[in-house]
Design an enzyme around this catalytic site. Structure first.
Site, PDB file in Angstrom:
ATOM      1  N   GLU A 132      -5.157  -7.043  -6.130  1.00 36.41           N
ATOM      2  CA  GLU A 132      -3.703  -7.216  -6.164  1.00 36.41           C
ATOM      3  C   GLU A 132      -3.120  -6.129  -7.042  1.00 36.41           C
ATOM      4  O   GLU A 132      -3.723  -5.745  -8.036  1.00 36.41           O
ATOM      5  CB  GLU A 132      -3.307  -8.565  -6.787  1.00 36.41           C
TER       6      GLU A 132
ATOM      7  N   VAL B  90      -6.974   4.082 -16.801  1.00 30.54           N
ATOM      8  CA  VAL B  90      -7.319   5.370 -17.421  1.00 30.54           C
ATOM      9  C   VAL B  90      -6.389   5.553 -18.620  1.00 30.54           C
ATOM     10  O   VAL B  90      -5.181   5.281 -18.527  1.00 30.54           O
ATOM     11  CB  VAL B  90      -7.152   6.517 -16.393  1.00 30.54           C
TER      12      VAL B  90
ATOM     13  N   ASN C 138       3.964  -0.479  -8.713  1.00 31.48           N
ATOM     14  CA  ASN C 138       2.944   0.415  -9.264  1.00 31.48           C
ATOM     15  C   ASN C 138       2.546   1.473  -8.223  1.00 31.48           C
ATOM     16  O   ASN C 138       1.467   1.444  -7.641  1.00 31.48           O
ATOM     17  CB  ASN C 138       1.722  -0.400  -9.724  1.00 31.48           C
TER      18      ASN C 138
ATOM     19  N   TYR D 293      -5.186   3.781  -4.270  1.00 29.50           N
ATOM     20  CA  TYR D 293      -5.989   2.931  -3.372  1.00 29.50           C
ATOM     21  C   TYR D 293      -5.835   3.370  -1.914  1.00 29.50           C
ATOM     22  O   TYR D 293      -6.810   3.365  -1.153  1.00 29.50           O
ATOM     23  CB  TYR D 293      -5.594   1.461  -3.541  1.00 29.50           C
TER      24      TYR D 293
END
Ligand code: COA
Length: 144
Positions: free
Chosen positions: A103, A71, A108, A115
């Protein structure tokens, strides 16, 4: 915000978004286009006519591999990735895939939280998968 399949003539927007979001790990516009023409399913998020971000996966037999979710920085924390991830999951179910997997750099935390919110579980680790900087990849999978 609207989420719809990405057009082939919008791959440069997606590639530019990846360059801003992921630096040297960005896919080229040609790479995204070739993937879309083969076994790739990409979605774009738009505010009016303005491109906000995109996400995609490739399907191999009944397996789905997320290529990227990105994004544009100025549009983050507005639910775009949430809507894009929902679109990926919905398409994967429509295609009757067994799972979606990806992955992600272990640092991150934004992407990992995204997720996890959608039910992906940490199922493994690829040691030193990433370079510049070297980092392990967490493998995350959503089984259907
Ligand atoms: C990860 C990314 C796609 C999230 O996009 P976004 O549109 O801002 O995400 P959303 O607004 O839909 O947020 C969804 C959830 O993700 C998590 N999240 C998103 N940004 C976060 C941040 N900066 N810190 C912590 N959690 C974050 C949260 O759980 C959030 O839910 P919440 O808003 O209810 O707390 C975006 O930060 C990005 O493009 N990053 C660079 C590219 C990248 O790393 N892609 C993933 C590669 S595997």
């Amino acid at each position: 915000m609207t989420v719809r399949p990405l057009d082939l003539n919008e791959t440069e927007l997606a590639s530019a978004c990846e360059r801003l979001s992921l630096g040297h790990e960005a896919w080229s516009a040609d790479g995204i286009m070739e993937t879309m023409q083969r076994n790739g399913y990409y979605f774009g998020a738009f505010l009016g006519a303005e491109f906000v971000g995109h996400a995609g996966f490739t399907a191999v037999a009944d397996e789905g591999y997320i290529t990227n979710v990105a994004v544009l920085p100025q549009f983050r924390r507005n639910g775009a990735a949430t809507e894009l991830t929902k679109a990926l999951i919905s398409k994967a179910k429509e295609l009757k895939l067994s799972f979606l997997t990806l992955e992600v750099r272990e640092s991150n935390s934004a992407a990992i939280a995204l997720y996890e919110k959608h039910g992906f579980l940490r199922v493994g680790l690829r040691k030193r998968f990433y370079s510049e900087p070297t980092e392990d990849a967490i493998i995350m999978t959503l089984n259907f």
